[in-house]
Design an enzyme around this catalytic site. Structure first.
Site, PDB file in Angstrom:
ATOM      1  N   LYS A   1      -9.591   1.941  -2.598  1.00 32.71           N
ATOM      2  CA  LYS A   1      -9.858   1.496  -1.219  1.00 32.71           C
ATOM      3  C   LYS A   1     -11.249   1.951  -0.799  1.00 32.71           C
ATOM      4  CE  LYS A   1      -7.492   1.613   3.286  1.00 32.71           C
ATOM      5  NZ  LYS A   1      -6.258   2.116   3.926  1.00 32.71           N
TER       6      LYS A   1
ATOM      7  N   GLU B   1       0.849  -1.204   0.000  1.00 34.51           N
ATOM      8  CA  GLU B   1       0.000   0.000   0.000  1.00 34.51           C
ATOM      9  C   GLU B   1       0.882   1.251   0.000  1.00 34.51           C
ATOM     10  OE1 GLU B   1      -2.272   0.655   3.631  1.00 34.51           O
ATOM     11  OE2 GLU B   1      -3.795   1.796   2.545  1.00 34.51           O
TER      12      GLU B   1
ATOM     13  N   CYS C   1      -5.652  -2.889   2.598  1.00 31.50           N
ATOM     14  CA  CYS C   1      -5.383  -2.743   4.030  1.00 31.50           C
ATOM     15  C   CYS C   1      -6.627  -2.820   4.907  1.00 31.50           C
ATOM     16  CB  CYS C   1      -4.587  -1.466   4.268  1.00 31.50           C
ATOM     17  SG  CYS C   1      -3.679  -1.566   5.831  1.00 31.50           S
TER      18      CYS C   1
HETATM   19  N1  LIG Z   1      -3.515   1.568   6.004  1.00 26.97           N
HETATM   20  C1  LIG Z   1      -4.472   1.053   6.697  1.00 26.97           C
HETATM   21  O1  LIG Z   1      -5.604   0.910   6.245  1.00 26.97           O
HETATM   22  C2  LIG Z   1      -4.103   0.637   8.085  1.00 26.97           C
HETATM   23  C3  LIG Z   1      -5.087  -0.346   8.662  1.00 26.97           C
HETATM   24  C4  LIG Z   1      -4.702  -0.769  10.022  1.00 26.97           C
HETATM   25  O2  LIG Z   1      -3.606  -0.519  10.490  1.00 26.97           O
HETATM   26  C5  LIG Z   1      -5.685  -1.518  10.792  1.00 26.97           C
HETATM   27  O3  LIG Z   1      -5.384  -1.810  11.944  1.00 26.97           O
HETATM   28  O4  LIG Z   1      -6.769  -1.827  10.283  1.00 26.97           O
END
Ligand SMILES: NC(=O)CCC(=O)C(=O)O
Length: 272
Positions: free
Chosen positions: A114, A43, A155
């Site tokens: 996303k 990411e 993510c």
């Molecule tokens: N970049 C993100 O979306 C981080 C997501 C994350 O750390 C989580 O705990 O969920």
């Protein structure tokens, strides 16, 4: 074809965008040299993971230098390339956290914006608000490739089992999550969530994270990994910059789905 090798480029992101692009190029070449036919980046691999920087590093399709590099590398190395994610400036001027996906001829197969923005305030550590500068995507991304059907989330998207289930029901055999968990939720949840999505949906899961850069404001957890449909971790990195590879074997997926037919045993009429 019963299987192939996947390579994950756990790249240490720095402030210099050109250096990130060059590093990605080198790591994709290394993954291909090691026999990978599917290559995955992390990411926000061209930009430090900081909301206020996303507009400055954003690119438009197809002219942005990062996007052009991805297309060129996919074609040059004849790989399916899941280009992690980068800040993308969309048609409306909105900025998205977007994964560009290219086939082995360098053609765009799809892009995932996303969907679930990371807006959290965890008292023991991470405070982050992607929505300060980003807009969320509104579609599910599944691409048909020469290596199988691949679903892509980014993510925080992995925390939403409905998205993974939707991709599995649409035919995904592999779910890819470029991600950048931090030092608090990383050790607590990163591997757990990846294994949970694998066992729920009986798919391969690929999580591609940036390496830890000790000088960065946001400290990435690293630990890129490949999980099989039985929730076994086949390969996992530590927090350092590295390329890891693993085999994907569709015979395992078929065996798990035959022996434990979860997707066929669902009772969707009860879940509404
Ligand atoms: N970049 C993100 O979306 C981080 C997501 C994350 O750390 C989580 O705990 O969920």
């Amino acid at each position: 074809m019963s299987g192939f090798t996947v390579g994950i480029c756990q790249l240490g992101v720095v402030a210099d965008k050109n250096a990130n692009i060059l590093k990605a190029q080198q790591m994709i070449a290394e993954a291909a040299k090691r026999g990978s036919r599917l290559v995955v980046l992390p990411e926000m691999f061209n930009c430090p993971y900081q909301s206020e920087l996303f507009p400055q590093y954003a690119e438009t399709y197809p002219d942005g230098p990062t996007i052009a590099m991805l297309a060129e590398c996919a074609e040059k190395h004849k790989v399916i390339l899941i280009g992690g994610s980068i800040p993308e400036r969309g048609e409306s001027g909105n900025i998205y956290n977007t994964s560009f996906i290219f086939n082995e001829w360098g053609e765009l197969l799809g892009r995932h914006r996303k969907v679930h923005l990371f807006d959290v305030a965890i008292k023991s550590g991470t405070i982050f608000q992607e929505s300060r500068t980003l807009a969320g995507g509104n579609s599910v991304t599944l691409v048909e490739t020469s290596l199988g059907n691949i679903g892509v989330g980014i993510c925080y998207d992995v925390r939403f089992p409905e998205l993974a289930r939707t991709m599995a029901l649409k035919g995904a055999e592999i779910l890819v999550y470029p991600g950048a968990f931090g030092p608090v939720t990383g050790p607590a949840h990163w591997e757990l969530l990846m294994r949970a999505r694998a066992v729920d949906n009986q798919v391969y899961i690929i999580g591609a994270a940036p390496a830890l850069n000790a000088a960065a404001e946001y400290k990435a957890y690293g630990h890129s990994l490949v999980v099989d449909p039985w929730a076994r971790v086949l390969a996992i990195a530590n927090e350092e910059e590295t390329v890891i590879t693993s085999k994907i074997d569709f015979r395992t997926l078929e065996r798990v789905r035959d022996e434990l037919p979860l997707l066929r045993h669902r009772k969707p009429e009860l879940y509404r």
